[in-house]
Design an enzyme around this catalytic site. Structure first.
Site, PDB file in Angstrom:
ATOM      1  N   SER A 255       0.845  -1.186   0.000  1.00 15.95           N
ATOM      2  CA  SER A 255       0.000   0.000   0.000  1.00 15.95           C
ATOM      3  C   SER A 255       0.890   1.248   0.000  1.00 15.95           C
ATOM      4  O   SER A 255       1.751   1.395  -0.864  1.00 15.95           O
ATOM      5  CB  SER A 255      -0.929  -0.040   1.212  1.00 15.95           C
ATOM      6  OG  SER A 255      -1.909   0.949   1.153  1.00 15.95           O
TER       7      SER A 255
ATOM      8  N   ARG B 282     -11.989   6.331  10.192  1.00 14.57           N
ATOM      9  CA  ARG B 282     -11.608   4.918  10.186  1.00 14.57           C
ATOM     10  C   ARG B 282     -12.691   4.061   9.549  1.00 14.57           C
ATOM     11  O   ARG B 282     -12.382   3.099   8.815  1.00 14.57           O
ATOM     12  CB  ARG B 282     -11.344   4.440  11.610  1.00 14.57           C
ATOM     13  CG  ARG B 282     -10.927   2.982  11.726  1.00 14.57           C
ATOM     14  CD  ARG B 282      -9.693   2.702  10.894  1.00 14.57           C
ATOM     15  NE  ARG B 282      -9.168   1.370  11.140  1.00 14.57           N
ATOM     16  CZ  ARG B 282      -8.170   0.827  10.464  1.00 14.57           C
ATOM     17  NH1 ARG B 282      -7.596   1.511   9.487  1.00 14.57           N
ATOM     18  NH2 ARG B 282      -7.744  -0.376  10.741  1.00 14.57           N
TER      19      ARG B 282
ATOM     20  N   ASP C  64      -8.878  -6.225  -4.798  1.00 11.56           N
ATOM     21  CA  ASP C  64      -8.429  -4.953  -4.230  1.00 11.56           C
ATOM     22  C   ASP C  64      -8.860  -3.833  -5.165  1.00 11.56           C
ATOM     23  O   ASP C  64      -8.243  -3.594  -6.192  1.00 11.56           O
ATOM     24  CB  ASP C  64      -6.905  -4.976  -4.068  1.00 11.56           C
ATOM     25  CG  ASP C  64      -6.357  -3.707  -3.430  1.00 11.56           C
ATOM     26  OD1 ASP C  64      -7.143  -2.771  -3.194  1.00 11.56           O
ATOM     27  OD2 ASP C  64      -5.135  -3.663  -3.186  1.00 11.56           O
TER      28      ASP C  64
ATOM     29  N   HIS D 285      -8.192  -5.031  -0.293  1.00 11.80           N
ATOM     30  CA  HIS D 285      -6.879  -4.430  -0.075  1.00 11.80           C
ATOM     31  C   HIS D 285      -6.152  -5.064   1.114  1.00 11.80           C
ATOM     32  O   HIS D 285      -4.925  -5.173   1.111  1.00 11.80           O
ATOM     33  CB  HIS D 285      -7.039  -2.925   0.146  1.00 11.80           C
ATOM     34  CG  HIS D 285      -5.736  -2.186   0.206  1.00 11.80           C
ATOM     35  ND1 HIS D 285      -4.780  -2.257  -0.788  1.00 11.80           N
ATOM     36  CD2 HIS D 285      -5.212  -1.354   1.163  1.00 11.80           C
ATOM     37  CE1 HIS D 285      -3.735  -1.507  -0.467  1.00 11.80           C
ATOM     38  NE2 HIS D 285      -3.972  -0.957   0.706  1.00 11.80           N
ATOM     39  N   ASP D 286      -6.892  -5.490   2.119  1.00 12.55           N
ATOM     40  CA  ASP D 286      -6.277  -6.090   3.307  1.00 12.55           C
ATOM     41  C   ASP D 286      -5.556  -7.398   3.014  1.00 12.55           C
ATOM     42  O   ASP D 286      -4.849  -7.918   3.879  1.00 12.55           O
ATOM     43  CB  ASP D 286      -7.342  -6.343   4.380  1.00 12.55           C
ATOM     44  CG  ASP D 286      -7.541  -5.136   5.292  1.00 12.55           C
ATOM     45  OD1 ASP D 286      -6.793  -4.151   5.137  1.00 12.55           O
ATOM     46  OD2 ASP D 286      -8.444  -5.180   6.144  1.00 12.55           O
TER      47      ASP D 286
END
Length: 387
Positions: free
Chosen positions: A148, A218, A329, A362-363
């Site tokens: 990232s 968040r 992602d 994405h994680d």
């Protein structure tokens, strides 16, 4: 289990920043794992993403659940094997995990920086990391690796210090942010700066924290890190257990859609999950740090100085590359990695590319996947290290 030991390095000399400002009397927090060999040829630098830190691997012996954020990747016998490599995890300037940031004292004024902390960029972080390596006596990195925002730093290393990097692993990253990504960052920032407790970034003086803004920021970010498939699999349209229990106690037929509608209560599991993540984040992350780091994400664009031509921009790189992307992602899509692959191939660079079919969004770059970890392990095993 590998034991981690936090370290800090102080720098008196001012660091010139891209903004034209400078930072003096600053500290960088870092951790190291493994042993630097006699030739100092086995060093691997790990660059962190938005809300991570220098605590990359191992545990703190006096803390429960203190594993480093990439502990599944780094350690003895792991894909990045610390029996073979000397791994360095650094904490970026402006962070809230030990390196000098908005929460610290400005030596020029004697007051907490707060909103007066200078703007920092990916390039500034790389320059600060290079200074740390100088002190450690490491002239050339066997590899630099990050996911990232960390991947952006790894890419920038190959452009700013092309002779100091032999290999670069750029994972789930991009050569710049899309307009959509910048938009998500801006909405998150607005949530913070419009919080009544923000006080123009000087909330420390008022003894408060803009937790409401941090929670929303968040929650927005977390939505973008997960794929739609993962959200549906984990939560779907499930109601919270408490809502179901209340419905059952009153004889309500929930699956017929006759539960009590509300604009205030948390009724769905995904709502509960996001609020939990937001609450947790607001307890440990600094609001000014969030603004700084998301701006650094927005600003990164090595092709800007080349009229948007990424091939020209990456012509400076001399390293060998591994790029990895993940099919679900959508924040840093495979297409963005392919752009970098093409630009590097245009310059006849040595490039390997893996596009992993994974459902985690994405994680995925933080999680265990045998194909992903296998690619990383194989790549590091191929790196020759002079003794």
């Amino acid at each position: 289990m590998m034991i981690a030991t936090p370290q800090s390095m102080h720098f008196d000399a001012a660091l010139a920043l891209q903004s034209g400002a400078s930072l003096r009397g600053y500290n960088l927090s870092f951790e190291t794992y493994g042993t630097l060999n006699a030739a100092k040829s086995n060093a691997v630098l790990i660059c962190h993403a938005l809300n991570a830190s220098h605590h990359v691997a191992g545990v703190y012996p006096d803390q429960a659940r203190s594993e480093g954020w990439w502990d599944n990747m780094i350690g003895p016998g792991k894909p990045l094997d610390t029996n073979r490599f000397f791994v360095i995890g650094t904490n970026n300037l402006g962070s809230c995990f030990g390196s000098t940031g908005p929460m610290h004292i400005n030596p020029d004024t004697g007051r907490v920086y707060g909103a007066d902390f200078p703007v920092v960029t990916v390039e500034d972080w790389v320059n600060a990391q290079a200074r740390l390596l100088d002190v450690l006596g490491i002239s050339t990195l066997a590899a630099v690796m990050g996911g990232s925002l960390g991947g952006m730093q790894a890419l920038s290393w190959t452009l700013q210090y092309p002779e100091r990097v032999r290999h670069a692993l750029v994972i789930a990253s991009a050569p710049n942010l899309t307009a959509e990504n910048i938009a998500f960052n801006e909405v998150a920032r607005r949530a913070i700066v419009t919080d009544p407790d923000f006080h123009a970034g000087h909330f420390y003086q008022h003894g408060v924290v803009p937790k409401r803004g941090l929670r929303i920021a968040r929650m927005i970010g977390h939505i973008t890190y997960l794929s739609d498939d993962v959200m549906n699999e984990k939560f779907g349209r499930q109601l919270r257990d408490a809502v179901l229990a209340q419905a059952q106690s009153t004889g309500m037929v929930v699956d017929a859609g006759s539960y009590k509608y509300s604009t205030q209560e948390i009724e769905f599991q995904i709502e509960s999950y996001l609020r939990h993540q937001g609450d947790k984040f607001a307890e440990y992350f600094d609001a000014n740090t969030y603004l700084l780091i998301t701006r650094a994400l927005d600003y990164f664009d090595p092709a800007r100085a080349y009229g948007g031509n990424l091939s020209l921009a990456l012509g400076r790189a001399r390293a060998k590359f591994l790029l990895v992307s993940f099919t679900t992602d959508w924040r840093f899509s495979p297409q963005r990695s392919r752009e970098m692959v093409k630009a590097l191939l245009d310059n006849q660079r040595d490039v390997s590319y893996a596009e992993i079919s994974a459902p985690h969004g994405h994680d995925a770059f933080l999680l265990d996947d045998a194909r992903y970890t296998g690619v990383i392990r194989s790549y590091f095993e191929s790196i020759e290290v002079a003794q």
